[in-house]
Motif scaffolding. Sequence first.
Motif, mmCIF file in Angstrom:
data_model
loop_
_atom_site.group_PDB
_atom_site.id
_atom_site.type_symbol
_atom_site.label_atom_id
_atom_site.label_comp_id
_atom_site.label_asym_id
_atom_site.label_seq_id
_atom_site.Cartn_x
_atom_site.Cartn_y
_atom_site.Cartn_z
ATOM 1 N N ILE A 71 -8.909 8.353 -0.393
ATOM 2 C CA ILE A 71 -8.258 8.550 -1.557
ATOM 3 C C ILE A 71 -8.279 9.949 -2.084
ATOM 4 C CG2 ILE A 71 -8.365 8.150 -4.109
ATOM 5 C CD1 ILE A 71 -9.535 5.427 -3.418
ATOM 6 N N GLU A 72 -9.214 10.973 -1.750
ATOM 7 C CA GLU A 72 -9.157 12.218 -2.196
ATOM 8 C C GLU A 72 -8.471 13.163 -1.084
ATOM 9 O OE1 GLU A 72 -10.460 14.012 -4.905
ATOM 10 O OE2 GLU A 72 -11.283 11.619 -5.327
ATOM 11 N N ASP A 73 -8.333 12.626 0.072
ATOM 12 C CA ASP A 73 -7.196 13.406 0.935
ATOM 13 C C ASP A 73 -5.729 13.023 0.733
ATOM 14 O OD1 ASP A 73 -9.517 14.466 2.440
ATOM 15 O OD2 ASP A 73 -9.156 12.760 4.081
ATOM 16 N N SER A 74 -5.653 11.849 0.239
ATOM 17 C CA SER A 74 -4.284 11.423 0.001
ATOM 18 C C SER A 74 -4.007 12.038 -1.494
ATOM 19 C CB SER A 74 -4.349 9.753 -0.409
ATOM 20 O OG SER A 74 -4.395 9.308 0.957
ATOM 21 N N LYS A 75 -4.798 12.155 -2.382
ATOM 22 C CA LYS A 75 -4.502 12.825 -3.815
ATOM 23 C C LYS A 75 -4.194 14.270 -3.318
ATOM 24 C CE LYS A 75 -7.460 10.550 -6.826
ATOM 25 N NZ LYS A 75 -8.774 10.641 -7.799
ATOM 26 N N ALA A 112 0.870 -1.395 0.250
ATOM 27 C CA ALA A 112 0.011 0.087 0.075
ATOM 28 C C ALA A 112 0.946 1.290 0.038
ATOM 29 C CB ALA A 112 -0.838 0.070 1.334
ATOM 30 N N ASP A 113 2.020 1.117 0.848
ATOM 31 C CA ASP A 113 2.679 2.526 0.883
ATOM 32 C C ASP A 113 3.775 2.454 -0.343
ATOM 33 O OD1 ASP A 113 1.722 3.632 3.022
ATOM 34 O OD2 ASP A 113 3.728 3.280 4.296
ATOM 35 N N PHE A 114 4.593 1.552 -0.729
ATOM 36 C CA PHE A 114 5.548 1.619 -1.599
ATOM 37 C C PHE A 114 5.155 1.674 -3.031
ATOM 38 C CE2 PHE A 114 8.167 -0.665 1.781
ATOM 39 C CZ PHE A 114 8.704 0.620 2.183
ATOM 40 N N GLU A 115 4.174 0.781 -3.349
ATOM 41 C CA GLU A 115 3.581 0.829 -4.680
ATOM 42 C C GLU A 115 2.402 1.371 -5.009
ATOM 43 O OE1 GLU A 115 5.144 -0.890 -7.158
ATOM 44 O OE2 GLU A 115 6.494 -1.381 -5.494
ATOM 45 N N VAL A 116 1.355 1.536 -3.968
ATOM 46 C CA VAL A 116 0.068 2.118 -4.457
ATOM 47 C C VAL A 116 -0.039 3.594 -3.970
ATOM 48 C CG1 VAL A 116 -2.346 2.189 -3.740
ATOM 49 C CG2 VAL A 116 -1.212 -0.044 -4.006
ATOM 50 N N PHE A 117 0.375 3.994 -2.642
ATOM 51 C CA PHE A 117 0.418 5.304 -2.389
ATOM 52 C C PHE A 117 1.412 6.115 -3.250
ATOM 53 C CE2 PHE A 117 2.189 8.917 -0.081
ATOM 54 C CZ PHE A 117 0.955 9.599 0.416
ATOM 55 N N SER A 118 2.535 5.651 -3.172
ATOM 56 C CA SER A 118 3.905 6.383 -3.660
ATOM 57 C C SER A 118 3.735 6.554 -5.330
ATOM 58 C CB SER A 118 5.156 5.606 -3.281
ATOM 59 O OG SER A 118 5.415 5.712 -1.816
ATOM 60 N N ASN A 119 3.029 5.770 -5.915
ATOM 61 C CA ASN A 119 2.920 5.775 -7.326
ATOM 62 C C ASN A 119 1.373 6.381 -7.578
ATOM 63 O OD1 ASN A 119 5.330 4.791 -8.061
ATOM 64 N ND2 ASN A 119 4.868 2.782 -7.369
ATOM 65 N N ARG A 140 -12.000 3.876 8.335
ATOM 66 C CA ARG A 140 -11.934 5.207 9.145
ATOM 67 C C ARG A 140 -10.337 5.627 9.412
ATOM 68 N NH1 ARG A 140 -15.433 7.378 14.306
ATOM 69 N NH2 ARG A 140 -16.841 7.748 12.668
ATOM 70 N N VAL A 141 -10.217 6.754 9.015
ATOM 71 C CA VAL A 141 -8.741 7.291 9.031
ATOM 72 C C VAL A 141 -8.529 8.440 10.135
ATOM 73 C CG1 VAL A 141 -6.683 8.123 7.673
ATOM 74 C CG2 VAL A 141 -8.326 6.372 6.651
ATOM 75 N N HIS A 142 -7.696 8.273 10.882
ATOM 76 C CA HIS A 142 -7.502 9.265 11.905
ATOM 77 C C HIS A 142 -6.032 9.966 11.550
ATOM 78 C CE1 HIS A 142 -10.544 7.386 14.938
ATOM 79 N NE2 HIS A 142 -9.945 6.495 14.217
ATOM 80 N N TRP A 143 -6.353 11.462 11.335
ATOM 81 C CA TRP A 143 -5.014 12.114 10.961
ATOM 82 C C TRP A 143 -4.369 12.700 11.928
ATOM 83 C CZ3 TRP A 143 -3.289 11.864 5.839
ATOM 84 C CH2 TRP A 143 -4.128 11.308 5.096
ATOM 85 N N PRO A 144 -2.997 13.282 11.964
ATOM 86 C CA PRO A 144 -2.122 13.785 12.809
ATOM 87 C C PRO A 144 -2.737 14.995 13.539
ATOM 88 C CG PRO A 144 -0.795 13.074 10.898
ATOM 89 C CD PRO A 144 -2.328 13.008 10.528
ATOM 90 N N ASP A 145 -3.581 15.703 12.937
ATOM 91 C CA ASP A 145 -4.238 17.071 13.360
ATOM 92 C C ASP A 145 -5.466 16.585 14.118
ATOM 93 O OD1 ASP A 145 -6.274 16.408 11.450
ATOM 94 O OD2 ASP A 145 -5.957 18.073 10.310
ATOM 95 N N GLY A 146 -5.811 15.349 14.498
ATOM 96 C CA GLY A 146 -6.733 15.129 15.160
ATOM 97 C C GLY A 146 -8.345 14.806 14.642
ATOM 98 N N HIS A 147 -8.425 15.378 13.255
ATOM 99 C CA HIS A 147 -9.658 14.628 12.702
ATOM 100 C C HIS A 147 -9.707 13.434 11.916
ATOM 101 C CE1 HIS A 147 -7.740 15.323 8.727
ATOM 102 N NE2 HIS A 147 -9.105 14.956 8.338
ATOM 103 N N HIS A 148 -10.876 12.933 12.024
ATOM 104 C CA HIS A 148 -10.915 11.665 11.080
ATOM 105 C C HIS A 148 -11.995 11.707 9.794
ATOM 106 C CE1 HIS A 148 -14.395 11.148 13.716
ATOM 107 N NE2 HIS A 148 -14.978 10.433 12.650
#
Length: 199
Positions: free
Chosen positions: A107-111, A69-76, A91-99
């Motif tokens: 996917i949209e957040d990652s983009k 997921a990290d090396f192939e999917v996200f990075s590419n 459900r994804v929890h982000w460093p700033d405290g929101h989820h």
Amino acid sequence: MSEPTTIQAGAAVSMLGITAVQAGATPAEGSDDVYRMIMGNPAETGQGQPLPANLTPEEYANLKTFDEADFEVFSNQRWERFGESHAPDVRVHWPDGHHTDGLDQHIEDSKGLFVWAPDLKVVSHPLRVAKNNLVAVVGTFTGTFSEPMPDGNGGFIPPTGKSFAMNMLTVGVFNRQGTMNEEYVFWDQYSFSQQIGLA
């Protein structure tokens, strides 16, 4: 053997700091120096650390899925493959405290990260552990703040041209289908802001 308690886990983290001080670091050197002593320079850690020994087949499969997921999917930016590692209702929890809830939103957040750092990628997993359906992975991501960054209010922050190399910690909760129902992502936001020239 009983599961470690929160206090035991906190003690383990504290011991890392004590070990760093015993190795010659002092509190005056700053937390970033101590962190680098423990984890190494994020820009220089290698991708190829072996998986832990004595994993169950489930634990092994979950860590391999996370690596992919990290090396192939996200990075590419292969967003059509995100469902291989994330459940539709993740459900994804982000460093700033929101989820956020749902694969499409993740996917949209990652983009959005690639809008201002098109060369963003995960370059290493220097530490990986798994227990039953849980994984905890320290990853290193690098990139350059080379394009305007959306400020969330309709405007943009001009690029600084500064490169970054950051360690992050991700804890994933896997389901029986081998995808994550929940993901917790942590990194030092202040150090990150410093590296990209915004603090």
